[in-house]
Scaffold this motif. Structure first.
Motif, mmCIF file in Angstrom:
data_model
loop_
_atom_site.group_PDB
_atom_site.id
_atom_site.type_symbol
_atom_site.label_atom_id
_atom_site.label_comp_id
_atom_site.label_asym_id
_atom_site.label_seq_id
_atom_site.Cartn_x
_atom_site.Cartn_y
_atom_site.Cartn_z
ATOM 1 N N THR A 101 0.840 -1.197 0.000
ATOM 2 C CA THR A 101 0.000 0.000 0.000
ATOM 3 C C THR A 101 0.872 1.243 0.000
ATOM 4 O OG1 THR A 101 -1.844 1.104 1.127
ATOM 5 C CG2 THR A 101 -0.159 0.137 2.512
ATOM 6 N N PRO A 102 0.437 2.311 -0.672
ATOM 7 C CA PRO A 102 1.161 3.581 -0.562
ATOM 8 C C PRO A 102 0.862 4.243 0.777
ATOM 9 C CG PRO A 102 -0.773 3.861 -1.946
ATOM 10 C CD PRO A 102 -0.694 2.392 -1.611
ATOM 11 N N LEU A 103 1.869 4.926 1.329
ATOM 12 C CA LEU A 103 1.679 5.702 2.552
ATOM 13 C C LEU A 103 1.206 7.106 2.220
ATOM 14 C CD1 LEU A 103 4.933 4.600 4.399
ATOM 15 C CD2 LEU A 103 2.706 3.471 4.312
ATOM 16 N N TYR A 104 1.746 7.669 1.140
ATOM 17 C CA TYR A 104 1.243 8.932 0.614
ATOM 18 C C TYR A 104 1.718 9.121 -0.813
ATOM 19 C CZ TYR A 104 5.845 11.167 1.565
ATOM 20 O OH TYR A 104 7.177 11.492 1.605
ATOM 21 N N SER A 105 1.024 9.972 -1.551
ATOM 22 C CA SER A 105 1.466 10.443 -2.868
ATOM 23 C C SER A 105 1.497 11.960 -2.835
ATOM 24 C CB SER A 105 0.530 9.958 -3.983
ATOM 25 O OG SER A 105 0.733 8.587 -4.260
ATOM 26 N N THR A 130 -1.666 3.661 -11.577
ATOM 27 C CA THR A 130 -0.715 2.645 -11.145
ATOM 28 C C THR A 130 -1.126 2.187 -9.763
ATOM 29 O OG1 THR A 130 1.592 2.196 -10.524
ATOM 30 C CG2 THR A 130 0.854 4.480 -10.347
ATOM 31 N N LEU A 131 -1.064 0.909 -9.507
ATOM 32 C CA LEU A 131 -1.546 0.368 -8.237
ATOM 33 C C LEU A 131 -0.684 0.799 -7.054
ATOM 34 C CD1 LEU A 131 -2.598 -3.106 -9.603
ATOM 35 C CD2 LEU A 131 -4.137 -1.403 -8.627
ATOM 36 N N LYS A 145 -11.183 14.417 -20.431
ATOM 37 C CA LYS A 145 -11.985 13.531 -19.594
ATOM 38 C C LYS A 145 -11.106 12.512 -18.864
ATOM 39 C CE LYS A 145 -16.113 13.835 -22.533
ATOM 40 N NZ LYS A 145 -17.109 13.081 -23.332
ATOM 41 N N ARG A 146 -11.709 11.856 -17.892
ATOM 42 C CA ARG A 146 -11.026 10.805 -17.149
ATOM 43 C C ARG A 146 -10.708 9.640 -18.086
ATOM 44 N NH1 ARG A 146 -11.222 8.445 -11.635
ATOM 45 N NH2 ARG A 146 -11.169 6.186 -11.777
ATOM 46 N N PRO A 147 -9.465 9.186 -18.124
ATOM 47 C CA PRO A 147 -9.109 8.062 -18.993
ATOM 48 C C PRO A 147 -9.526 6.725 -18.382
ATOM 49 C CG PRO A 147 -7.193 8.769 -17.771
ATOM 50 C CD PRO A 147 -8.307 9.724 -17.404
ATOM 51 N N LYS A 148 -9.424 5.679 -19.145
ATOM 52 C CA LYS A 148 -9.713 4.333 -18.667
ATOM 53 C C LYS A 148 -8.592 3.386 -19.079
ATOM 54 C CE LYS A 148 -14.753 4.823 -18.731
ATOM 55 N NZ LYS A 148 -16.041 4.273 -19.232
ATOM 56 N N PRO A 149 -7.395 3.621 -18.588
ATOM 57 C CA PRO A 149 -6.267 2.769 -18.950
ATOM 58 C C PRO A 149 -6.261 1.467 -18.154
ATOM 59 C CG PRO A 149 -5.545 4.417 -17.414
ATOM 60 C CD PRO A 149 -7.000 4.694 -17.676
ATOM 61 N N GLU A 150 -5.369 0.572 -18.526
ATOM 62 C CA GLU A 150 -5.173 -0.647 -17.737
ATOM 63 C C GLU A 150 -4.440 -0.279 -16.448
ATOM 64 O OE1 GLU A 150 -6.376 -3.434 -18.534
ATOM 65 O OE2 GLU A 150 -6.677 -3.468 -20.711
ATOM 66 N N TRP A 151 -4.701 -1.040 -15.395
ATOM 67 C CA TRP A 151 -4.045 -0.780 -14.122
ATOM 68 C C TRP A 151 -2.598 -1.256 -14.175
ATOM 69 C CZ3 TRP A 151 -6.135 2.331 -10.651
ATOM 70 C CH2 TRP A 151 -7.512 2.544 -10.724
ATOM 71 N N ASP A 167 3.984 -12.030 -12.306
ATOM 72 C CA ASP A 167 4.574 -13.224 -11.696
ATOM 73 C C ASP A 167 4.624 -13.077 -10.180
ATOM 74 O OD1 ASP A 167 6.750 -11.614 -11.053
ATOM 75 O OD2 ASP A 167 7.945 -12.289 -12.761
ATOM 76 N N GLN A 168 5.151 -14.097 -9.519
ATOM 77 C CA GLN A 168 5.147 -14.125 -8.065
ATOM 78 C C GLN A 168 5.997 -13.015 -7.471
ATOM 79 O OE1 GLN A 168 3.019 -15.995 -6.501
ATOM 80 N NE2 GLN A 168 3.613 -15.223 -4.487
ATOM 81 N N ASN A 169 7.095 -12.658 -8.136
ATOM 82 C CA ASN A 169 7.936 -11.571 -7.637
ATOM 83 C C ASN A 169 7.154 -10.256 -7.574
ATOM 84 O OD1 ASN A 169 10.234 -13.120 -7.265
ATOM 85 N ND2 ASN A 169 10.992 -12.754 -9.339
ATOM 86 N N VAL A 170 6.355 -10.004 -8.592
ATOM 87 C CA VAL A 170 5.531 -8.800 -8.597
ATOM 88 C C VAL A 170 4.499 -8.870 -7.487
ATOM 89 C CG1 VAL A 170 3.824 -7.475 -9.902
ATOM 90 C CG2 VAL A 170 5.867 -8.352 -11.059
ATOM 91 N N LYS A 171 3.830 -9.996 -7.355
ATOM 92 C CA LYS A 171 2.780 -10.160 -6.349
ATOM 93 C C LYS A 171 3.318 -10.022 -4.931
ATOM 94 C CE LYS A 171 -0.185 -13.133 -9.180
ATOM 95 N NZ LYS A 171 -0.788 -14.487 -9.320
ATOM 96 N N GLU A 172 4.542 -10.469 -4.709
ATOM 97 C CA GLU A 172 5.127 -10.361 -3.382
ATOM 98 C C GLU A 172 5.468 -8.917 -3.038
ATOM 99 O OE1 GLU A 172 5.613 -12.541 -0.894
ATOM 100 O OE2 GLU A 172 4.445 -13.975 -2.068
ATOM 101 N N SER A 173 5.815 -8.115 -4.022
ATOM 102 C CA SER A 173 6.339 -6.775 -3.770
ATOM 103 C C SER A 173 5.280 -5.683 -3.757
ATOM 104 C CB SER A 173 7.386 -6.419 -4.831
ATOM 105 O OG SER A 173 6.784 -6.295 -6.118
ATOM 106 N N GLN A 174 4.084 -5.961 -4.299
ATOM 107 C CA GLN A 174 3.093 -4.899 -4.436
ATOM 108 C C GLN A 174 1.703 -5.477 -4.707
ATOM 109 O OE1 GLN A 174 3.955 -2.874 -8.465
ATOM 110 N NE2 GLN A 174 5.664 -4.293 -8.138
ATOM 111 N N ALA A 175 0.707 -4.617 -4.660
ATOM 112 C CA ALA A 175 -0.655 -5.029 -4.998
ATOM 113 C C ALA A 175 -0.777 -5.255 -6.495
ATOM 114 C CB ALA A 175 -1.649 -3.961 -4.555
ATOM 115 N N VAL A 176 -1.669 -6.165 -6.871
ATOM 116 C CA VAL A 176 -1.964 -6.410 -8.280
ATOM 117 C C VAL A 176 -3.473 -6.265 -8.476
ATOM 118 C CG1 VAL A 176 0.033 -7.906 -8.659
ATOM 119 C CG2 VAL A 176 -2.133 -8.913 -7.912
#
Length: 289
Positions: A70-74, A152-153, A84-90, A112-121
């Motif tokens: 999870t992000p702590l802040y942006s 971006t997630l 208008k608001r876009p509708k891109p892929e996450w 892959d699993q490395n991505v899933k371990e490091s961040q939200a998908v």
């Protein structure tokens, strides 16, 4: 003692420095902070500082916790959108999974699993009962590329639909209106989260759910003064993300997802109490005192 649920702000175990756009500091994207100074009091080598890169241009900055996904802040500079608001892929952040990965955020259909371990998908949010809540919202960005980059997630938290689409959205709209009407130069914004005291609030047993969402802005405009009302040069807000939360931070009045606006100093006192951190969000309090 630090509340158990706030430990993910302090005790993320992610050893070693990561080079590139995910790094030990925000030196590549200080432009998104007032006077080029990130918030003080939220520091440590365990945090992932992301200079959010999209199509080889920096769009905003995010402090991210990979362990709790999870992000702590942006942090970003508010602009009026030109479309208008876009509708891109996450998208995801490749360098959270691999320090030698692409510096640009990107869409990956089957992470892959490395991505899933490091961040939200994206699958974390499907059928979770929560929406994908932007910390840096698309509606506060100028160009289409700027708005696409917010999808971006690493900029997303689990947010209840009423908060995301109604109460918090109305506050974001107020911020945009104040920028257009009064703050003609730069409006620096930092939006973040407050976790639950208990650490068991997660979606898919992976992504931590915030109890509150907060935001503060700073108007860097010499023409803005005290005579233009309490909202300038700086102001802040806290929004409920749980209708069952107590009234100690934001009083429940209508929907249960109420947003309370307040001076910057009041928000920093709330963060100090909830997170046990002495936090200064803007250098010199944005010249407000």
């Amino acid at each position: 003692m630090v509340p158990n649920g706030a430990l993910f702000l302090l005790l993320t175990c992610f050893s070693g420095l990561v080079h590139g756009e995910v790094a030990a500091n925000f030196s590549s994207c200080l432009e998104f902070f007032y006077r080029n100074e990130p918030p003080k009091g939220i520091t440590g080598p365990e945090y992932r500082h992301i200079c959010q890169l999209y199509r080889n241009a920096y769009r905003f900055a995010t402090l991210y916790d990979s362990k709790y996904r999870t992000p702590l802040y942006s942090a970003y500079k508010l602009h009026s959108p030109d479309g208008k608001r876009p509708k891109p892929e996450w998208m995801i952040e490749p360098q959270l999974a691999n320090s030698k990965g692409n510096k640009n955020m990107m869409y990956i259909e089957n992470p892959d699993q490395n991505v899933k371990e490091s961040q939200a998908v994206n699958d974390d949010y499907k059928h979770s009962g929560y929406t994908r809540g932007h910390l840096a919202p698309s509606s506060h960005q100028a160009t289409m590329d700027d708005r696409n980059a917010t999808f971006t997630l690493t900029n997303i938290v689990p947010q209840t639909a009423t908060s995301n689409n109604q109460d918090w959205s109305k506050f974001e709209q107020k911020m945009s209106a104040r920028f257009k009407n009064v703050c003609k130069d730069k409006l620096y914004v930092i939006t973040g989260i407050i976790p639950y005291k208990s650490g068991e609030h997660k979606i898919k047993d992976r992504v931590f759910i915030p109890e509150y969402i907060w935001s503060a802005y700073c108007c860097d405009d010499n023409n803005v003064g005290q005579d233009q009302g309490k909202y300038f040069r700086t102001y802040a807000a806290v929004g409920r993300n749980d209708p069952n939360s107590g009234d100690d931070v934001v009083e429940k009045k209508k929907s249960g997802y109420d947003v309370k606006e307040m001076p910057l100093e009041e928000l920093e006192l709330i963060l100090k109490k909830k997170l046990n951190m002495n936090i200064a969000l803007f250098d010199g309090h944005c010249g407000a005192k």
